[in-house]
Enzyme design. Structure first.
Site: not given
Ligand SMILES: Nc1nc2c(ncn2[C@@H]2O[C@H](COP(=O)(O)OP(=O)(O)OP(=O)(O)O)[C@@H](O)[C@H]2O)c(=O)[nH]1
Ligand SMILES: Nc1ncnc2c1ncn2[C@@H]1O[C@H](COP(=O)(O)OP(=O)(O)O)[C@@H](O)[C@H]1O
Ligand SMILES: [Mg+2]
Length: 170
Positions: A24, A64, A127, A130, A141
């Site tokens: 990310k 998402y 975080n 992914h 995805e």
């Protein structure tokens, strides 16, 4: 003289599984890309696709779609579009579940040391990485982030040392 072992054509074709891993924007900014790739390499998984991208809001809301209606989604959108991401497809037996274990729980504060999130994060909104959470999700995805011609099917020279040849026959 056989320098490189058996010819490619005689190697057994093994059942494969793929997952989408993304570093990310915080992971890219914090120069964690190499360390994160290293963990998947050292586990023995095979990298079959990789690129840097600036995610669009449309792509993200598809990616998402399960959380797009949640109250915190605007924060996720701002976070995930704040800079480039590194997206990767990794291949290997059970790679989806194994990657989730390597990544750790969503909130780094709850993640064990030794997981990526446990070692590099402590806030749910930063975080670092992914990982797809199911094989079906991974297929969806991968289709969103990659064109088919961006994924390479290649034989890795260590595969006889990372996968037992009889795996598919059990
Ligand atoms: N700011 C904020 N972000 C959240 C919250 N819950 C989830 N997120 C973010 O939204 C992402 C998606 O949530 P989930 O899909 O439920 O979590 P996940 O599967 O562990 O994370 P991904 O691997 O990114 O899909 C999380 O990784 C967080 O970055 C929240 O309450 N607040
Ligand atoms: N409560 C939350 N607050 C802030 N961000 C969140 C929250 N829940 C999830 N997120 C963000 O959304 C991402 C996707 O959520 P989710 O798919 O549930 O978790 P995971 O990333 O572990 O698969 C998370 O990685 C995280 O970045
Ligand atoms: Mg998720």
């Amino acid at each position: 003289m056989l320098l490189f072992g058996s010819p490619v054509s005689t190697l057994p074709v093994r059942a494969t599984e793929h997952t989408l891993i993304a570093v990310k924007p915080d992971g890219v900014q914090r120069r964690l890309v190499g360390q994160i790739i290293h963990r998947f390499e050292q586990r023995g998984f095979k990298l079959v696709g990789l690129k840097m991208m600036q995610a669009s809001e449309d792509l993200l809301s598809e990616h998402y779609r399960e959380i797009v209606k949640k109250p915190f989604y605007p924060l996720v959108r701002a976070y995930m579009t704040a800079g480039p991401v590194i997206v990767m497809v990794w291949e290997g037996s059970n790679v989806v579940q194994s990657s989730r274990k390597m990544v750790g729980p969503t909130n780094g504060a709850e993640a064990q040391a030794g997981t990526i999130r446990g070692d590099f994060s402590f806030h749910v909104g930063r975080n670092v990485v992914h990982a797809s959470d199911s094989t079906e999700g991974a297929q969806r995805e991968i289709g969103l982030w990659f064109q088919e011609n961006e994924l390479l099917n290649w034989e890795s020279c260590d595969q006889d040392w990372t996968i037992e040849a009889n795996e598919d026959k059990q």
